[in-house]
Scaffold this motif. Structure first.
Motif, short mmCIF file in Angstrom:
data_model
loop_
_atom_site.label_atom_id
_atom_site.label_comp_id
_atom_site.label_asym_id
_atom_site.label_seq_id
_atom_site.Cartn_x
_atom_site.Cartn_y
_atom_site.Cartn_z
N LYS A 137 0.72 -1.22 -0.05
CA LYS A 137 -0.04 0.00 -0.01
C LYS A 137 0.82 1.41 0.10
N PHE A 138 2.06 1.24 0.43
CA PHE A 138 2.73 2.35 0.87
C PHE A 138 4.17 1.72 0.27
N GLY A 139 4.57 2.00 -0.98
CA GLY A 139 5.73 1.68 -1.65
C GLY A 139 7.00 2.16 -1.07
N TRP A 140 6.85 3.37 -0.57
CA TRP A 140 7.99 4.07 -0.09
C TRP A 140 8.29 4.01 1.31
N LEU A 141 7.72 3.12 2.08
CA LEU A 141 7.92 2.77 3.29
C LEU A 141 8.74 1.26 3.61
N ASN A 142 9.71 1.83 4.30
CA ASN A 142 10.85 0.57 4.74
C ASN A 142 9.97 -0.40 5.74
N THR A 143 9.63 -1.68 5.24
CA THR A 143 8.96 -2.63 6.32
C THR A 143 9.93 -3.74 6.65
N SER A 144 11.21 -3.43 6.40
CA SER A 144 12.24 -4.64 6.63
C SER A 144 12.20 -5.16 8.20
N ASP A 145 11.90 -4.06 9.15
CA ASP A 145 11.80 -4.59 10.64
C ASP A 145 10.41 -4.34 11.30
N LEU A 146 9.43 -4.32 10.29
CA LEU A 146 8.07 -4.40 10.92
C LEU A 146 7.48 -5.52 10.79
N ALA A 147 6.43 -5.85 11.70
CA ALA A 147 5.58 -6.89 11.61
C ALA A 147 4.31 -6.57 11.13
N CYS A 148 3.63 -5.34 11.46
CA CYS A 148 2.47 -5.07 11.23
C CYS A 148 2.26 -3.41 11.36
N GLY A 149 1.09 -3.08 11.03
CA GLY A 149 0.75 -1.42 11.09
C GLY A 149 -0.65 -1.56 11.31
N THR A 150 -1.31 -0.54 11.85
CA THR A 150 -2.71 -0.14 11.86
C THR A 150 -2.81 1.17 11.27
N TYR A 151 -3.62 1.17 10.30
CA TYR A 151 -4.10 2.40 9.57
C TYR A 151 -5.60 2.81 9.54
N GLY A 152 -5.74 4.11 9.75
CA GLY A 152 -7.10 4.80 9.66
C GLY A 152 -7.68 4.90 8.45
N VAL A 153 -8.64 3.90 8.15
CA VAL A 153 -9.10 4.01 6.83
C VAL A 153 -9.92 5.25 6.49
N SER A 154 -10.73 5.63 7.49
CA SER A 154 -11.43 7.02 7.42
C SER A 154 -11.69 7.54 8.98
N GLY A 155 -11.78 8.76 9.10
CA GLY A 155 -12.29 9.34 10.24
C GLY A 155 -10.78 9.67 11.20
N GLU A 156 -9.72 9.69 10.34
CA GLU A 156 -8.60 10.39 11.03
C GLU A 156 -7.84 11.21 10.14
N GLY A 157 -7.13 12.18 10.66
CA GLY A 157 -6.77 13.09 9.84
C GLY A 157 -6.12 14.37 10.44
N TRP A 158 -5.87 15.40 9.71
CA TRP A 158 -5.47 16.72 10.38
C TRP A 158 -6.46 17.92 9.74
N PHE A 159 -6.25 18.87 10.24
CA PHE A 159 -6.91 20.23 10.07
C PHE A 159 -6.43 21.38 10.32
N ASP A 160 -7.11 22.40 10.18
CA ASP A 160 -6.66 23.71 10.75
C ASP A 160 -7.15 24.09 11.91
N GLY A 161 -5.91 23.81 13.16
CA GLY A 161 -6.53 24.09 14.35
C GLY A 161 -6.76 25.43 15.09
N TRP A 162 -6.22 26.67 14.25
CA TRP A 162 -6.18 27.78 14.48
C TRP A 162 -7.65 28.32 14.00
N ALA A 163 -8.16 27.72 12.81
CA ALA A 163 -9.54 27.88 12.26
C ALA A 163 -10.75 27.41 13.26
N LEU A 164 -10.35 26.24 13.79
CA LEU A 164 -11.28 25.59 14.90
C LEU A 164 -11.34 26.27 16.02
N LEU A 165 -10.24 26.69 16.60
CA LEU A 165 -10.20 27.60 17.86
C LEU A 165 -11.12 28.91 17.65
#
Length: 407
Positions: A137-165
């Motif tokens: 899924k993430f071809g740029w990721l070095n997974t050589s020392d990884l066993a697994c990962g958890t990924y937020g398919v939806s509902g996670e991310g980032w936003f303009d915190g100043w604007a929310l305030l």
């Protein structure tokens, strides 16, 4: 004693995201008819954690209450127009659901797997991916020392915190909330209740209830009412850099080292900009935030060069060649007991409500915490989401609510 200059039903100390969310939710409650006054010592919010944070939201916590808080939060942000529009003007917070990606080695895999089962059971859209699936899924990721990962398919991310305030603040004022510039020096306590606040200029505001959302000043302020909370302001850094290499569709990555990064804005001619940082190494790079000598430009670049960049370059080889950008420092109000917020009535002072020690999660938790505290103040209990697990009682009892996913 100095004379009372004003009377309010509720005084909220601190007008950043948490305080302004409480103010908005109180004013929007049709059953609450009282007067709300917010006291903010610096309306520019130059040193506010809300304004200086990396402004992101996730459900990838290890405790159910934090997951539920963030599930409400993402729903609120998605539908911000129905909540915080003023005179038909909908605030723009640039919500980008790019997801979080936690990765784990073999040693950390069982914790990540257990967390994902809880998150999924609570209704969060979190996928558990093998190292092979991560690499696909993430071809740029070095997974050589990884066993697994958890990924937020939806509902996670980032936003303009100043604007929310600012959206919370503008909406609260449109609903009749009064904002006052000033610094609260202490609470006035009589008969086990807070009867008012005294400002640093000696003026007093009488009140029926008070909310401590004072950020780095919150511990000292609570102490003036005889309430002890184990919260200390810690200095944290956010660094930026630009990478010309292809790192497409990058989520907010949390490396096994604790370093994180996420894209910022669109890719330009110079490449893609990222913001990044890391939790402090045990016993290192964990300075206190000095409120009296606060300086957002006082950044320890050695932490980036020796800790953050090497970890990220190992995980994403394209980051071996980058151009560093600006950086800034800001406060984390760390709860030394368990890294979780302290929310709700203070033990022993029933009309003092605490909203302290968010440990970097305040901005994303502001919608649910503001709603919950407003409900408790107006109705005497939580109506929509029980926040009792974050209550002051656990602090008094020395009973930590353990959270594995502190960044």
């Amino acid at each position: 004693m100095p004379p009372v200059s004003e009377t309010a039903d509720v005084v909220i100390v601190g007008g950043a995201a948490i305080g302004s969310s409480v103010a908005y939710h109180l004013a929007a409650d049709p059953d609450f008819k009282g007067k709300v006054v917010v006291i903010e010592k610096d309306p520019t919010y130059r040193y506010s954690a809300s304004a200086l944070s990396a402004a992101s939201i996730r459900q990838q916590f290890s405790s159910a209450v934090n997951i539920r808080i963030s599930l409400h939060g993402i729903g609120f942000l998605r539908d911000i127009g129905s909540h915080l529009a003023v005179d038909g003007e909908v605030p723009s917070i640039d919500l980008h659901e790019g997801g979080y990606l936690y990765v784990a080695s073999g040693e950390g895999a069982p914790v990540l797997e257990a967390n994902q089962r809880l998150q999924q059971a609570e209704g969060a859209d979190i996928a558990l991916l093998s190292a092979e699936a991560l690499g696909g899924k993430f071809g740029w990721l070095n997974t050589s020392d990884l066993a697994c990962g958890t990924y937020g398919v939806s509902g996670e991310g980032w936003f303009d915190g100043w604007a929310l305030l600012q959206a919370f603040r503008k909406k609260a004022r449109s609903l009749g909330v009064a904002y006052r510039q000033g610094e609260v020096a202490r609470y006035i306590v009589e008969g086990g209740r807070v009867t008012g606040v005294e400002l640093s200029d000696g003026s007093r505001i009488a009140c029926g209830a008070v909310v401590n959302a004072a950020g780095s000043h919150g511990t000292k302020l609570a102490g003036s009412a005889g309430v002890a909370i184990p919260v200390a302001p810690k200095k944290r850094y956010v660094f930026t850099f630009t990478c010309k290499g292809e790192v497409d569709n990058c989520p907010l990555l949390i490396d096994t080292s604790g370093a994180y990064c996420r894209p910022e804005g669109k890719r330009g001619a110079e490449g893609q900009m990222f913001i990044c940082g890391a939790s402090p190494v045990e016993g290192q790079h964990d300075p206190d935030w000095d409120e009296q000598a606060a300086d957002v430009e006082d950044v320890d670049w050695s932490f980036f060069e020796e800790t953050v960049w090497p970890a990220l370059a190992h995980r994403i080889p394209a980051f071996e060649a980058i151009r560093p950008g600006r950086a800034w420092a800001g406060p984390y109000d760390m709860n030394g007991l368990d890294g979780n917020a302290i929310v709700g009535p203070a033990v022993g002072v029933t009309n003092l409500y605490l909203a302290n020690g968010f440990s970097g999660h305040g901005l994303q938790q502001s919608p649910a915490v503001g709603r919950g505290l407003a409900e408790h103040i107006a109705h005497g209990r939580y109506l929509s989401l029980d926040l009792a697990d974050l209550g002051h009682e656990r602090i008094v009892a020395g009973r930590p609510l353990l959270e594995a996913n502190i960044i």
